[in-house]
Design a protein around this motif. Structure first.
Motif, mmCIF file in Angstrom:
data_model
loop_
_atom_site.group_PDB
_atom_site.id
_atom_site.type_symbol
_atom_site.label_atom_id
_atom_site.label_comp_id
_atom_site.label_asym_id
_atom_site.label_seq_id
_atom_site.Cartn_x
_atom_site.Cartn_y
_atom_site.Cartn_z
ATOM 1 N N VAL A 80 0.341 -1.537 0.058
ATOM 2 C CA VAL A 80 -0.003 -0.027 0.151
ATOM 3 C C VAL A 80 0.577 1.253 0.000
ATOM 4 O O VAL A 80 1.502 1.829 0.970
ATOM 5 N N LEU A 81 1.116 2.035 -1.274
ATOM 6 C CA LEU A 81 1.675 2.798 -1.908
ATOM 7 C C LEU A 81 1.261 4.209 -1.355
ATOM 8 O O LEU A 81 0.450 4.344 -2.688
ATOM 9 N N GLU A 82 1.464 5.784 -0.484
ATOM 10 C CA GLU A 82 0.493 6.892 -0.632
ATOM 11 C C GLU A 82 1.774 7.584 -1.657
ATOM 12 O O GLU A 82 2.680 7.645 -1.678
ATOM 13 N N MET A 83 0.608 8.101 -2.418
ATOM 14 C CA MET A 83 1.886 9.213 -3.005
ATOM 15 C C MET A 83 0.637 10.764 -3.542
ATOM 16 O O MET A 83 -0.285 10.467 -2.885
ATOM 17 N N GLY A 84 1.545 11.773 -2.905
ATOM 18 C CA GLY A 84 0.806 13.094 -3.039
ATOM 19 C C GLY A 84 0.952 14.217 -4.034
ATOM 20 O O GLY A 84 2.572 13.450 -4.462
ATOM 21 N N MET A 85 0.794 15.298 -3.995
ATOM 22 C CA MET A 85 1.598 15.987 -4.786
ATOM 23 C C MET A 85 0.695 17.368 -4.514
ATOM 24 O O MET A 85 0.065 17.751 -4.314
ATOM 25 N N ASN A 86 1.918 18.569 -5.351
ATOM 26 C CA ASN A 86 1.392 19.749 -4.610
ATOM 27 C C ASN A 86 1.346 20.814 -6.269
ATOM 28 O O ASN A 86 0.498 21.628 -5.974
ATOM 29 N N HIS A 87 1.921 19.755 -7.349
ATOM 30 C CA HIS A 87 1.177 20.814 -8.456
ATOM 31 C C HIS A 87 0.662 19.374 -9.591
ATOM 32 O O HIS A 87 1.882 18.701 -9.565
ATOM 33 N N PRO A 88 0.781 19.520 -10.858
ATOM 34 C CA PRO A 88 0.556 18.913 -11.520
ATOM 35 C C PRO A 88 1.232 18.007 -12.234
ATOM 36 O O PRO A 88 2.627 18.900 -12.111
ATOM 37 N N GLY A 89 1.435 17.359 -12.775
ATOM 38 C CA GLY A 89 2.583 16.283 -13.515
ATOM 39 C C GLY A 89 3.349 15.243 -12.384
ATOM 40 O O GLY A 89 3.820 14.825 -13.047
ATOM 41 N N GLU A 90 3.288 16.371 -11.118
ATOM 42 C CA GLU A 90 3.791 14.996 -10.223
ATOM 43 C C GLU A 90 3.623 13.083 -9.642
ATOM 44 O O GLU A 90 4.102 12.732 -10.315
ATOM 45 N N LEU A 91 1.747 13.866 -9.867
ATOM 46 C CA LEU A 91 1.748 11.967 -9.692
ATOM 47 C C LEU A 91 2.135 11.197 -10.891
ATOM 48 O O LEU A 91 2.475 9.878 -10.843
ATOM 49 N N LYS A 145 -5.025 15.060 -9.089
ATOM 50 C CA LYS A 145 -4.888 13.150 -8.643
ATOM 51 C C LYS A 145 -5.330 12.150 -9.498
ATOM 52 O O LYS A 145 -4.722 10.966 -9.258
ATOM 53 N N ALA A 146 -6.262 12.650 -10.694
ATOM 54 C CA ALA A 146 -6.923 11.234 -11.186
ATOM 55 C C ALA A 146 -5.720 11.052 -12.262
ATOM 56 O O ALA A 146 -5.461 9.862 -13.494
ATOM 57 N N GLU A 147 -4.210 11.490 -12.041
ATOM 58 C CA GLU A 147 -2.956 10.996 -12.824
ATOM 59 C C GLU A 147 -2.230 9.572 -12.857
ATOM 60 O O GLU A 147 -1.465 9.221 -12.846
ATOM 61 N N ILE A 148 -3.146 9.346 -10.536
ATOM 62 C CA ILE A 148 -2.532 7.824 -10.373
ATOM 63 C C ILE A 148 -3.207 6.915 -11.014
ATOM 64 O O ILE A 148 -2.004 6.052 -11.275
ATOM 65 N N PHE A 149 -3.985 7.192 -12.375
ATOM 66 C CA PHE A 149 -4.975 6.252 -13.590
ATOM 67 C C PHE A 149 -3.439 5.829 -14.523
ATOM 68 O O PHE A 149 -4.449 4.566 -14.885
ATOM 69 N N ARG A 150 -3.181 6.519 -14.482
ATOM 70 C CA ARG A 150 -2.251 6.057 -15.565
ATOM 71 C C ARG A 150 -1.348 5.524 -15.699
ATOM 72 O O ARG A 150 -0.599 4.575 -16.329
ATOM 73 N N GLY A 151 -0.572 5.206 -14.197
ATOM 74 C CA GLY A 151 0.623 4.196 -13.852
ATOM 75 C C GLY A 151 -0.499 2.794 -13.863
ATOM 76 O O GLY A 151 0.363 1.887 -13.034
ATOM 77 N N LEU A 152 -1.592 1.944 -14.156
ATOM 78 C CA LEU A 152 -2.442 1.553 -13.853
ATOM 79 C C LEU A 152 -1.587 0.280 -14.410
ATOM 80 O O LEU A 152 -1.524 -0.007 -16.162
#
Length: 461
Positions: A155-166, A201-208
């Motif tokens: 279970v790996l948490e991913m955060g961001m505060n700018h576009p493109g980080e996730l 936040k939806a950038e996380i789906f790109r790595g599925l």
């Protein structure tokens, strides 16, 4: 148990090993190095990790990744940060278990911890998670590099505060399941509106991974936006929320004595009744997300429900601490401290004030300013006034310059003081706290209210 050998590190990073060694952990902060750890000497704007190589070995390091010559067992590379990412990729590549990525504006660390507890509960299961809030450009590769090869669930948490980080972090994690806990105003200084936060936040789906599952909050106004973002990458999309229409939804929820909840929910068409130890409506949402993930990875959902019933409060995120007031040792000389000192945004402030409202005792709130809110900061802070009043706060300590709009909105409505920093907040709180009080402490991490919590936990004199 050996985590990495020197040969494996060299193969993963393209580095040159100075000799054979084996390590059982990874760290890039020399203060956190334990016996047998690999120390990664990162070079940053403020400091150079190579200055601390000797300190790391004095604390028991078993080897190091360096980009400069050292007289210790090491693997030498051209760029130590790139090497850390390479090691993260190698760790991810050798794991055959299920990997879960978690992001969101609020609730991601709490949900990550609850998920770990739920998955780790099953006999014989080896679960791994990000520790603390290691969720940024260095924390995510570190958490991956620490992942044992024989991991069943990660279970790996991913955060961001700018576009493109996730978008980058998710390519390292390559989750089988990607969860977005919630979308709320956070880091709005760097985004034009909340829709842009949802997109980031939806950038996380790109790595599925192919055929992977995207899990999105049904109750979010950005639900459809998240679903559309997930469609090109997800084999399956699952919703969770406080509505029976969600794939994992709550039908009925009842508040229990002590603040927890009893929930009747549907999970994959099945009915499940379970208890949540943690107080607050937001924890019901977190729990439903946990059950959605557990179901998606084929874990025992009933065991996950039992884990939620036993989950304790997390430091900085809802832990309840009994503190002595006035040096008395009996119950009449104690107050309850709700430690929410790790971070804050408008949504999490409202949620925790609602928890305070349900807590017995005189209500006291120490509220630190919320940072990175950009041009809307004044309105976001002033907007908390109604929630403070609804929580029946009788005394408040407002901390930081950005709290001025809330101070103005509360003028004449409750007793409060407005101070510039955590040190003065502690002095004011010591003067006003009484036996039987319920004290909420919450603010952005940079305000430093965790030090106030530590001081209170050591006793009020």
């Amino acid at each position: 148990m050996t985590l990495w050998t020197a040969a494996e590190i060299a193969a993963a990073t393209g580095g040159t090993m100075s000799g054979d060694f084996a390590v059982n952990g990874v760290a890039f902060d020399s203060r956190e190095v334990g016996h047998g750890d690999l120390f990664v000497a990162l070079t940053g704007e403020q400091t150079d990790g190579h200055r601390f190589v000797e300190q790391a070995f004095a604390q028991g390091a078993g080897g190091a990744i360096v980009s400069q010559p050292v007289s210790r067992p090491s693997v030498r590379v051209g760029d130590t940060f790139a090497a850390l990412e390479d090691l993260a990729r190698a760790a991810r590549a050798r794991v055959a278990g299920k990997v879960i990525g978690v992001t969101g504006s609020v609730g991601k660390t709490s949900t990550k911890e609850a998920l770990f507890a739920a998955l780790d509960r099953a006999p014989g299961i080896r679960a791994h998670r990000s520790v603390k809030s290691y969720n940024n450009h260095t924390g995510v590769p570190l958490s991956l590099a620490r992942m044992p090869a024989a991991t069943d669930f990660a279970v790996l948490e991913m955060g961001m505060n700018h576009p493109g980080e996730l978008a980058h972090l998710t390519t390292l994690v390559r989750p089988h399941v990607a969860l977005v806990t919630a979308i709320a105003p956070a880091h709005t200084e760097f985004f034009p509106d909340e829709r842009a936060i949802a997109d980031a936040k939806a950038e996380i789906f790109r790595g599925l991974e192919p055929g992977g599952t995207a899990i999105v909050p049904f109750d979010s106004p950005h639900r459809d936006r998240l679903i559309e973002a997930a469609k090109p990458y997800a084999g399956r999309i699952v919703t969770f929320g406080m509505d029976r229409a969600a794939d994992v939804g709550a039908g009925d929820a009842m508040t229990l004595r002590g603040g927890g909840s009893f929930v009747n929910a549907t999970v994959g068409g099945r009915e499940l009744n379970f208890t949540i130890a943690q107080p607050g409506r937001h924890w019901i949402s977190n729990a439903l997300a946990v059950l959605a993930v557990a179901d998606a990875v084929g874990a025992d959902v009933a065991l996950a429900g039992l884990a939620l019933a036993e989950l304790g409060g997390l430091p900085g995120r809802g832990a309840r601490i009994t503190v002595a007031v006035g040096g008395k040792g009996d119950a009449s000389g104690e107050a309850v401290l709700i430690d929410e000192s790790y971070n804050a945004n408008p949504a999490s402030m409202r949620a925790t004030l609602a928890v305070l409202a349900q807590t017995p005792g005189r209500h006291v709130a120490v509220l630190g300013e919320m940072r990175e809110l950009g041009d809307g900061s004044a309105d976001f802070h002033a907007g908390l006034a109604a929630d403070v009043i609804a929580a029946r706060v009788e005394a408040a300590v407002l901390v930081g310059q950005a709290m001025a709009p809330l101070a103005e909105a509360l003028e004449g409505r409750i007793d409060f003081v407005h101070v510039p920093d955590a040190a003065q907040a502690l002095d004011r709180l010591r003067a006003l706290i009484r036996p039987g009080d319920a004290v909420l402490v919450k603010g952005s991490n940079g305000v430093g209210l965790s030090r106030l919590v530590s001081a209170l936990a050591n006793g009020i004199g």
